[in-house]
Design a protein around this motif. Structure first.
Motif, mmCIF file in Angstrom:
data_model
loop_
_atom_site.group_PDB
_atom_site.id
_atom_site.type_symbol
_atom_site.label_atom_id
_atom_site.label_comp_id
_atom_site.label_asym_id
_atom_site.label_seq_id
_atom_site.Cartn_x
_atom_site.Cartn_y
_atom_site.Cartn_z
ATOM 1 N N PRO A 83 -24.657 24.277 41.527
ATOM 2 C CA PRO A 83 -24.220 23.995 40.194
ATOM 3 C C PRO A 83 -25.183 22.893 39.657
ATOM 4 O O PRO A 83 -25.736 21.904 40.197
ATOM 5 N N ARG A 84 -25.445 23.100 38.303
ATOM 6 C CA ARG A 84 -26.275 22.218 37.582
ATOM 7 C C ARG A 84 -25.462 21.306 36.545
ATOM 8 O O ARG A 84 -24.824 21.889 35.524
ATOM 9 N N HIS A 85 -25.586 19.962 36.551
ATOM 10 C CA HIS A 85 -24.814 19.167 35.653
ATOM 11 C C HIS A 85 -25.427 19.058 34.373
ATOM 12 O O HIS A 85 -26.687 18.641 34.052
ATOM 13 N N TYR A 105 -20.809 21.651 35.130
ATOM 14 C CA TYR A 105 -21.319 22.135 36.020
ATOM 15 C C TYR A 105 -21.528 23.527 35.819
ATOM 16 O O TYR A 105 -20.750 24.280 35.994
ATOM 17 N N ALA A 155 -19.527 21.972 43.144
ATOM 18 C CA ALA A 155 -19.265 20.772 41.845
ATOM 19 C C ALA A 155 -18.272 19.708 42.533
ATOM 20 O O ALA A 155 -17.147 20.145 43.037
#
Length: 378
Positions: free
Chosen positions: A115-117, A182, A49
């Motif tokens: 990682p997903r925001h 994230y 991230a």
């Protein structure tokens, strides 16, 4: 396996040996076993991230300083008050055994998904990630370092924190409302077998050196004072075990080895084990665990720390011994949840003893006395 390379290289290779990146899987098309990814391991490199990237990383180019995550170990000290200087002629340093290694035990970390925001997320203490949150409203006891900053000073503005840090804020009944995050949806206890192997090696070596588990704190202190005269080969082995753990964690955020242009990629970034987020979570948990014990020590004994450097904490003392600081407990082996003298990982040993006058001199020189309490003679 025979160790190879530096202790740091050995540490990260131990991680992959215990959690191999591939495993045998069944291919129904051929009816044979084939090599496939191991879901419990780290088998795929990906970008961190943006706040987790170190300053030299390409993702750090143009990033404002306040957008960098600073989950690092403590470097904090305070002047003693007049009552402390009057009541306590001595100071004692207590160092946590295998502090960063034990923090890896049962620690949930991201594995093989990037990682997903998310924006304005609801905080989930079971999901590892980086969270941008304002904790400036958190109450701060000046007798203790803040658990939210490496300096020990109270935060004054929003910052990026690991899940571990914000979970501790919730434990302290502080409102946690992340602004963005994230998160890592694929997660698990990747470091558990690594911790177990190092723990067992450490305890077995300490037992060979004559320092055993579950003994009274006074006996442990006496055994540790005899340690310097023990078998040099065993002492070297003990140092290597500790360095393997600490160095392995450092490799998770390995920097460029040779001078290079800023924001230029370096070879370590292509490794599945280049994971600054895991290192940050381990450091965060180390800091939080020590803060929890110091907070309970203050409640139980009325005594607060004077300085902390990483995993070493200095307390004022009536007598020049750690036994004056650490409660004995009903069986003389300490009290669970407080700082306890003992060989177990997470317990403490006596790092050094000095006078209160020495502490005051160090502090007035702008130094952190916890850095020097071991090496400076009384």
């Amino acid at each position: 396996m025979t160790p190879s390379g530096s202790t740091a290289v050995c540490g990260v290779r131990l991680m992959t040996a215990l959690r191999p990146p591939t495993k045998a899987t069944y291919d129904p098309a051929t009816g044979k076993g084939v090599s496939g990814p191991n879901p419990g391991a780290l088998y795929k490199p990906f970008e961190p991230a943006p706040p987790e990237a170190p300053d030299a990383h390409p993702l750090a180019q143009g990033r404002p300083p306040e957008q960098a995550m600073e989950e690092e170990a403590w470097d904090w000290s305070r002047p003693p008050d007049q009552q402390e200087t009057a009541d306590f002629p001595h100071v004692v340093g207590l160092d946590t055994n295998m502090a960063f290694i034990v923090a890896a035990s049962r620690l949930t970390v991201g594995r093989n998904a990037p990682p997903r925001h998310v924006t304005t997320p609801a905080f989930d203490e079971k999901t590892p990630g980086a969270w941008y949150c304002d904790l400036s409203h958190a109450p701060h006891d000046p007798r203790l370092p803040s658990p939210f900053t490496a300096t020990g000073q109270a935060p004054t503005k929003p910052a990026w924190y690991t899940t571990v840090t914000l979970a501790y804020a919730k434990e302290l009944n502080i409102e946690v409302r992340p602004i963005e995050a994230y998160v890592r949806d694929d997660h698990g206890s990747y470091l558990d077998p690594w911790y177990t192997r190092l723990r067992d090696a450490y305890l077995a070596t300490m037992a060979d050196l004559g320092v055993h588990k579950d003994i009274p704190q006074a006996d442990y202190l006496a055994a540790m004072k005899r340690l310097s005269t023990a078998d040099p080969a065993l002492l070297d082995l003990l140092a290597a075990i500790k360095a393997t753990g600490k160095g392995g964690l450092g490799k998770l955020r390995e920097g460029p080895r040779a001078p290079a242009a800023p924001y230029t990629r370096w070879p370590a970034l292509n490794q599945p084990t280049w994971r600054p987020d895991i290192r940050a979570a381990v450091i965060s948990r180390t800091r939080v665990s020590l803060h929890r014990k110091m907070r309970r020590m203050l409640t139980e004994t009325g005594r607060s720390p004077l300085a902390v450097l990483s995993d070493c904490v200095i307390y004022p003392a009536h007598q020049p011994t750690a036994l004056d600081v650490v409660p004995a407990g009903p069986d003389q082996t300490g009290i669970k949840g407080l700082l306890c003298l003992g060989v177990n990982p997470g317990f403490v040993k006596e790092e050094g003893v000095q006078t209160m006058a020495w502490y005051q001199h160090q502090h007035t020189q702008g130094l952190n006395p916890a850095r020097y309490i071991k090496v400076t003679p009384v």
